[in-house]
Design a protein around this motif. Structure first.
Motif, mmCIF file in Angstrom:
data_model
loop_
_atom_site.group_PDB
_atom_site.id
_atom_site.type_symbol
_atom_site.label_atom_id
_atom_site.label_comp_id
_atom_site.label_asym_id
_atom_site.label_seq_id
_atom_site.Cartn_x
_atom_site.Cartn_y
_atom_site.Cartn_z
ATOM 1 N N LEU A 92 0.824 -1.208 0.000
ATOM 2 C CA LEU A 92 0.000 0.000 0.000
ATOM 3 C C LEU A 92 0.857 1.256 0.000
ATOM 4 C CD1 LEU A 92 -2.897 1.014 -0.040
ATOM 5 C CD2 LEU A 92 -2.870 0.988 2.465
ATOM 6 N N THR A 93 1.970 1.229 0.722
ATOM 7 C CA THR A 93 2.858 2.397 0.741
ATOM 8 C C THR A 93 3.852 2.372 -0.415
ATOM 9 O OG1 THR A 93 4.396 1.260 2.244
ATOM 10 C CG2 THR A 93 2.696 2.647 3.240
ATOM 11 N N SER A 94 4.046 1.226 -1.052
ATOM 12 C CA SER A 94 4.987 1.125 -2.167
ATOM 13 C C SER A 94 4.353 1.530 -3.490
ATOM 14 C CB SER A 94 5.517 -0.308 -2.273
ATOM 15 O OG SER A 94 6.192 -0.690 -1.094
ATOM 16 N N LEU A 95 3.046 1.357 -3.614
ATOM 17 C CA LEU A 95 2.336 1.708 -4.846
ATOM 18 C C LEU A 95 1.824 3.147 -4.761
ATOM 19 C CD1 LEU A 95 0.295 -1.603 -5.257
ATOM 20 C CD2 LEU A 95 2.243 -0.890 -6.654
ATOM 21 N N ASP A 96 1.936 3.870 -5.854
ATOM 22 C CA ASP A 96 1.513 5.269 -5.893
ATOM 23 C C ASP A 96 -0.015 5.344 -5.861
ATOM 24 O OD1 ASP A 96 0.923 7.911 -6.528
ATOM 25 O OD2 ASP A 96 2.619 8.110 -7.898
ATOM 26 N N PRO A 97 -0.601 5.997 -4.841
ATOM 27 C CA PRO A 97 -2.073 6.044 -4.760
ATOM 28 C C PRO A 97 -2.715 6.897 -5.847
ATOM 29 C CG PRO A 97 -1.094 7.454 -3.081
ATOM 30 C CD PRO A 97 0.042 6.690 -3.714
ATOM 31 N N LEU A 98 -1.905 7.686 -6.572
ATOM 32 C CA LEU A 98 -2.448 8.571 -7.603
ATOM 33 C C LEU A 98 -2.321 7.982 -9.006
ATOM 34 C CD1 LEU A 98 -1.093 11.996 -6.281
ATOM 35 C CD2 LEU A 98 -3.292 10.899 -5.811
ATOM 36 N N ARG A 99 -1.734 6.791 -9.109
ATOM 37 C CA ARG A 99 -1.592 6.151 -10.424
ATOM 38 C C ARG A 99 -2.332 4.825 -10.425
ATOM 39 N NH1 ARG A 99 4.262 5.927 -12.918
ATOM 40 N NH2 ARG A 99 4.681 4.628 -11.105
ATOM 41 N N THR A 100 -2.872 4.473 -11.573
ATOM 42 C CA THR A 100 -3.563 3.192 -11.675
ATOM 43 C C THR A 100 -2.568 2.048 -11.554
ATOM 44 O OG1 THR A 100 -3.345 3.074 -14.082
ATOM 45 C CG2 THR A 100 -5.305 4.188 -13.192
ATOM 46 N N ILE A 101 -3.088 0.883 -11.226
ATOM 47 C CA ILE A 101 -2.254 -0.306 -11.117
ATOM 48 C C ILE A 101 -1.579 -0.605 -12.455
ATOM 49 C CG2 ILE A 101 -2.323 -2.808 -10.781
ATOM 50 C CD1 ILE A 101 -2.448 -1.167 -8.190
ATOM 51 N N GLY A 102 -2.303 -0.404 -13.554
ATOM 52 C CA GLY A 102 -1.722 -0.655 -14.875
ATOM 53 C C GLY A 102 -0.492 0.193 -15.119
ATOM 54 N N LYS A 103 -0.555 1.462 -14.773
ATOM 55 C CA LYS A 103 0.599 2.339 -14.967
ATOM 56 C C LYS A 103 1.750 1.969 -14.036
ATOM 57 C CE LYS A 103 -1.894 6.319 -16.816
ATOM 58 N NZ LYS A 103 -2.260 7.742 -16.641
ATOM 59 N N GLU A 104 1.424 1.561 -12.829
ATOM 60 C CA GLU A 104 2.457 1.116 -11.900
ATOM 61 C C GLU A 104 3.207 -0.102 -12.442
ATOM 62 O OE1 GLU A 104 3.131 2.028 -8.055
ATOM 63 O OE2 GLU A 104 3.030 3.678 -9.461
ATOM 64 N N VAL A 105 2.445 -1.066 -12.939
ATOM 65 C CA VAL A 105 3.050 -2.297 -13.437
ATOM 66 C C VAL A 105 3.891 -2.035 -14.678
ATOM 67 C CG1 VAL A 105 2.537 -4.559 -14.453
ATOM 68 C CG2 VAL A 105 1.268 -3.775 -12.439
ATOM 69 N N ALA A 106 3.432 -1.152 -15.532
ATOM 70 C CA ALA A 106 4.107 -0.922 -16.818
ATOM 71 C C ALA A 106 5.310 0.007 -16.718
ATOM 72 C CB ALA A 106 3.108 -0.339 -17.819
ATOM 73 N N GLU A 107 5.516 0.634 -15.560
ATOM 74 C CA GLU A 107 6.555 1.659 -15.453
ATOM 75 C C GLU A 107 7.946 1.149 -15.837
ATOM 76 O OE1 GLU A 107 7.920 5.075 -12.297
ATOM 77 O OE2 GLU A 107 7.505 3.064 -11.519
ATOM 78 N N ALA A 108 8.356 0.015 -15.255
ATOM 79 C CA ALA A 108 9.699 -0.503 -15.526
ATOM 80 C C ALA A 108 9.854 -0.877 -16.993
ATOM 81 C CB ALA A 108 9.991 -1.707 -14.640
ATOM 82 N N ALA A 109 8.817 -1.480 -17.576
ATOM 83 C CA ALA A 109 8.882 -1.849 -18.993
ATOM 84 C C ALA A 109 8.997 -0.607 -19.875
ATOM 85 C CB ALA A 109 7.650 -2.658 -19.380
ATOM 86 N N GLN A 110 8.319 0.457 -19.494
ATOM 87 C CA GLN A 110 8.392 1.701 -20.253
ATOM 88 C C GLN A 110 9.782 2.337 -20.138
ATOM 89 O OE1 GLN A 110 5.729 4.745 -18.856
ATOM 90 N NE2 GLN A 110 5.796 5.886 -20.787
ATOM 91 N N ILE A 111 10.310 2.386 -18.921
ATOM 92 C CA ILE A 111 11.621 2.995 -18.697
ATOM 93 C C ILE A 111 12.704 2.262 -19.465
ATOM 94 C CG2 ILE A 111 13.411 3.359 -16.940
ATOM 95 C CD1 ILE A 111 11.151 4.011 -14.971
#
Length: 560
Positions: free
Chosen positions: A107-126
């Motif tokens: 809960l504290t590791s995931l950004d509460p202002l971003r969707t789960i999809g964007k959280e998961v895709a972040e590393a792949a995008q970077i």
């Protein structure tokens, strides 16, 4: 297989020392030359309590130990390259690209202002594995499905606070593996999770290991380590005390501290024995244990707390109705330990709040010592309030940070006792194993175990007939947990107080409880003798919980 054909280690560390310079000199978080390797398809576990150095060792592999840290090593190879010479850009390629990190609290590791999809895709995008919104969404949903998240299309559009604890933890794992890392670092990924959810999370990590990823698991739970790790290291105060194949470390521990950790794990086979006494060099056998002090048998003719047909419903934000409790009934008898077990959302906390008079049921009633409790004005309850006390999961949040220990314990004495306040506080501190010097301390000056002892002393100050213990040791290290559990057993033998013990830890409830109630979706699915129910469950849900329970195995302490 010959050495020439073995895959090169993903991580190869030798002579690692991590220190933090400060005003008093240098503090060593990892000392005495820690060495280990992690190969593809292998899980290495680092076991230890808070402050042992296990997390800082793991974070060193990502260069996330802090700007003032001093890392020294004879050899520090990440994916075959000398990481001692890495610059900031090289470390960024390691994070998310080569290595994914799974933290303890999703809960504290995931950004509460971003969707789960964007959280998961972040590393792949970077790291350039997918480009464009459509491709990133497809990758995110596929990764969520891969870690067993149901309806991944819908979950990808939701936020962390809209998911259950188990789904959040799986989403965090999905975020860690979306960049296709060859190494996964999992730092206490299952702490405080229900048994079945914990099993699901471990299954995902085990699958990634079987697919060829390396896994570094940080844990204080030896049963979890036994079920997934190929090799294990036991750390204390920055020093590796035991290391080797997991089966060898747990079956034939060389260091007394390792044996102590093994002995401190509660289970059905530890019922009636202390968890904190040292064991012999031969292992964690029961012959070396000290029995708990005898206590009077529960008085079935004297119910202390009676719950009759409790029902509680909540309106959801979508306009529907959520049933938290649906016809729940139970009794806690004088001198008895009743375990209340269930997953998140099963109704455990709602039961506790209704029993404490903090929440009114929609239907049903509570009797305390034979008197009506529900539906009463607090003024009418006041004469009985002292007879029911509470030990929370996180006592720090229930303490006024401005108060001393004397003030905290004295709250109950001022309200309910005519004794000399200071003398009684000193007596209670001694009862919970703390000396007089703690009386003037404030909550921020206490360790987790000390705060829990103060919470117990505060509860005992009112001379209660029953104490409601709501996950009282789930946030504690295993040896501190053992001390608190033994303390509660000692105090119960001395005072005869009844306990309603709310927990998701099946090993703990088998160790401590006389009877158990199993809750699922707000309903009682099974109740009776604790060890008999877990030995031979009659309900399929109870059987699922027992099957999901990690076990040390290897001939040591198990729950079966």
């Amino acid at each position: 297989m010959s050495n020439a054909r073995r895959p090169a280690p993903l991580v190869d560390i030798a002579g690692l020392t991590i220190s933090f310079p400060n005003d008093r000199g240098v503090q060593h978080a990892v000392a005495r030359n820690v060495s280990f390797t992690i190969s593809p398809g292998e899980c290495v576990a680092i076991v230890g309590e808070s402050g042992s150095g296990k997390s800082v060792t793991a974070r060193a592999l990502l260069n996330l130990v802090g700007g003032n840290a001093r890392i020294e090593a004879e050899r520090f190879l990440i994916n075959g390259a000398d990481a001692r010479a890495f610059n900031a850009s090289q470390w960024r390629r390691v994070r998310g690209g080569f290595a994914g990190l799974v933290m303890q609290d999703a809960l504290t590791s995931l950004d509460p202002l971003r969707t789960i999809g964007k959280e998961v895709a972040e590393a792949a995008q970077i790291h350039g594995l997918a480009r464009g919104a459509a491709a990133l969404h497809t990758l995110a949903t596929a990764t969520l499905a891969r870690v067993g998240v149901p309806d991944p299309e819908e979950r990808a559009r939701q936020y962390a606070q809209q998911l259950s604890g188990g789904l959040r933890q799986r989403a965090l794992i999905a975020a860690a593996i979306a960049g296709q890392p060859r190494l996964i670092i999992a730092d206490e990924p299952t702490t405080a999770l229900d048994a079945s959810v914990q099993a699901q999370v471990l299954s995902v990590l085990r699958q990634r290991r079987d697919e060829g990823a390396g896994l570094l698991l940080i844990s204080h739970d030896l049963a979890v380590v036994a079920g997934i790790a190929d090799r294990a290291m036991v750390m204390r105060d920055g020093v590796v005390l035991d290391s080797g194949p997991t089966q060898e470390v747990l079956n034939a521990p060389r260091h007394p501290w390792t044996r102590r950790l093994i002995a401190a794990s509660p289970s059905a086979s530890t019922h009636g024995y202390r968890l904190t006494r040292p064991v012999t060099a031969g292992g964690a056998n029961l012959d070396a244990r000290e029995p708990l002090p005898p206590r009077a048998a529960p008085d079935l003719a004297r119910p202390v707390l009676e719950a009759h047909n409790l029902r509680k419903h909540y309106r959801t934000t979508a306009g529907g109705v959520f049933t938290a409790l649906d016809g729940v009934s139970f009794t806690v008898n004088a001198g008895e330990v009743l375990g209340l077990v269930g997953e998140s959302g099963s109704g455990k906390s709602t039961c506790a709040k209704i029993a404490l008079g903090l929440l009114e049921p929609d239907d049903g009633e509570i009797h305390l010592l034979g008197a009506h409790w529900t539906g009463m004005k607090e003024r009418a309850r006041k004469h009985l309030r002292r007879k029911m006390q509470y030990i929370p999961q996180d006592p720090l949040s229930s303490f006024d940070p401005r108060h001393t220990v004397t003030d905290i314990i004295g709250e109950n004495l001022r309200a309910f006792s005519g004794m000399s306040r200071r003398e009684r506080v000193m007596d209670l501190l001694a009862l919970v194993g703390l000396d007089v010097h703690y009386a003037s301390r404030r909550p921020g000056q206490l360790s987790g175990g000390q705060r829990q002892r103060i919470a117990i002393a505060r509860a005992l100050a009112a001379d209660p007939a029953i104490i409601i213990c709501d996950e009282p040791v789930s946030a504690l290290d295993v040896s501190i947990q053992a001390q608190v559990i033994d303390l509660l057993a000692d105090l119960q033998a001395q005072t005869g107080v009844a306990l309603l013990f709310i927990t998701h830890d099946l090993g703990l409830v088998q160790h401590a409880a006389d009877r158990v109630i199993i809750l699922k979706d707000g309903r009682v699915v099974e109740q009776g003798d604790a060890r008999a129910i877990f030995r031979n469950p009659s309900h399929s849900y109870t059987a699922e919980l027992v099957a999901a329970l990690p076990r040390l195995g290897f001939g040591l302490i198990t729950s079966s």
